[in-house]
Design an enzyme around this catalytic site. Sequence first.
Site, PDB file in Angstrom:
ATOM      1  N   THR A  57       0.837  -1.197   0.000  1.00  0.00           N
ATOM      2  CA  THR A  57       0.000   0.000   0.000  1.00  0.00           C
ATOM      3  C   THR A  57       0.878   1.255   0.000  1.00  0.00           C
ATOM      4  O   THR A  57       2.100   1.176  -0.075  1.00  0.00           O
ATOM      5  CB  THR A  57      -0.946  -0.002   1.218  1.00  0.00           C
ATOM      6  OG1 THR A  57      -0.178  -0.235   2.408  1.00  0.00           O
ATOM      7  CG2 THR A  57      -1.992  -1.106   1.084  1.00  0.00           C
ATOM      8  N   TYR A  69       1.439   2.368   8.028  1.00  0.00           N
ATOM      9  CA  TYR A  69       1.372   2.443   6.568  1.00  0.00           C
ATOM     10  C   TYR A  69       2.045   1.198   5.974  1.00  0.00           C
ATOM     11  O   TYR A  69       3.012   0.671   6.506  1.00  0.00           O
ATOM     12  CB  TYR A  69       2.068   3.724   6.058  1.00  0.00           C
ATOM     13  CG  TYR A  69       3.554   3.735   6.328  1.00  0.00           C
ATOM     14  CD1 TYR A  69       4.460   3.218   5.415  1.00  0.00           C
ATOM     15  CD2 TYR A  69       4.055   4.234   7.524  1.00  0.00           C
ATOM     16  CE1 TYR A  69       5.826   3.198   5.672  1.00  0.00           C
ATOM     17  CE2 TYR A  69       5.414   4.226   7.801  1.00  0.00           C
ATOM     18  CZ  TYR A  69       6.283   3.703   6.868  1.00  0.00           C
ATOM     19  OH  TYR A  69       7.632   3.668   7.146  1.00  0.00           O
ATOM     20  N   CYS A  70       1.510   0.694   4.886  1.00  0.00           N
ATOM     21  CA  CYS A  70       2.085  -0.447   4.155  1.00  0.00           C
ATOM     22  C   CYS A  70       2.512  -1.560   5.118  1.00  0.00           C
ATOM     23  O   CYS A  70       3.648  -2.028   5.084  1.00  0.00           O
ATOM     24  CB  CYS A  70       3.263   0.017   3.295  1.00  0.00           C
ATOM     25  SG  CYS A  70       3.701  -1.134   1.953  1.00  0.00           S
ATOM     26  N   ASP A  71       1.593  -1.960   5.973  1.00  0.00           N
ATOM     27  CA  ASP A  71       1.914  -2.932   7.021  1.00  0.00           C
ATOM     28  C   ASP A  71       2.254  -4.305   6.438  1.00  0.00           C
ATOM     29  O   ASP A  71       1.733  -4.692   5.392  1.00  0.00           O
ATOM     30  CB  ASP A  71       0.724  -3.061   7.969  1.00  0.00           C
ATOM     31  CG  ASP A  71       1.037  -3.886   9.200  1.00  0.00           C
ATOM     32  OD1 ASP A  71       2.221  -3.940   9.593  1.00  0.00           O
ATOM     33  OD2 ASP A  71       0.101  -4.477   9.767  1.00  0.00           O
ATOM     34  N   LYS A 116       7.047   1.569  13.878  1.00  0.00           N
ATOM     35  CA  LYS A 116       7.559   1.237  12.554  1.00  0.00           C
ATOM     36  C   LYS A 116       8.512   2.319  12.050  1.00  0.00           C
ATOM     37  O   LYS A 116       8.164   3.494  11.994  1.00  0.00           O
ATOM     38  CB  LYS A 116       6.400   1.074  11.573  1.00  0.00           C
ATOM     39  CG  LYS A 116       6.844   0.784  10.144  1.00  0.00           C
ATOM     40  CD  LYS A 116       5.657   0.427   9.283  1.00  0.00           C
ATOM     41  CE  LYS A 116       6.081   0.141   7.862  1.00  0.00           C
ATOM     42  NZ  LYS A 116       4.990  -0.432   7.059  1.00  0.00           N
TER      43      LYS A 116
END
Length: 264
Positions: free
Chosen positions: A92, A147-149, A160
Amino acid sequence: MDKSTLELMPKVIELNNGEQWNDAERNILLDDEWAREVGRESRLPTVRLWRHAPVQGLVVSKRDVAGDQGQLAMESMAKTGWPIIVRPTGGTAVPHGSGVLNLSMLFPRRAEKATTDAFYRLLCQPMIDWLKSMGMNATTGALPGSYCDGNYNVLVDGKKLVGTAQAWRGGLAGTASRHPGYVLAHACIMVDVDLAQATDAINRFYSEVGDPYRVDASTSTTLRHLVRTHGIANEYTAAMAQTDFTQFLKTYYEGQGITVQMAR
């Protein structure tokens, strides 16, 4: 790094800081261009450590902007100062700009059995060891809301710091292959980014494409913040991180018997 993972490392690599600062999109897509050359064996397997061009924006996967609504969202985001660039890897949206340092591994696809997990370990372990050398305890794992896990986020102090993604293309590497293959494993290290603004932009983008996915700024951190809170330095930029990590990687790989050629 465990022996089975290390066996995936080519015996000779190029360590490259190449950047295209005058063209943000080409700067990102250079990974894919060089990776194709690696697959054709016209370029050495390459570890690229590079900064985003100094243009604020979001990098997304092709899936995120598929269809008319995705195209309209791209136009709308550009008008608000957050242009969208589409990357070759999945995942993502992630923020981009001069405060982001990227680590890209561009390796040929070989006949040896390998998994995406193994290549993620190959990508993440040098970052974990680099952070450890600075006195930080880093690990990998998923963090819902970030974000963008994914399972191979790099986390420090429970937050993160790094997002990762991966793409496999073509068949086996080599000039005999009709479509020579490569593996592109990529990490985005947030060095100096306004995470509140970036998170707001990510959520706005997904709202415009009609996707319920949302992220929470409190789940993430930056390297600039970490070096301050850990008493390492008062200031830290992406350029400083690039220099430090490049030197670390050269020593790190050579210590594992890998020949490192520095790009000119």
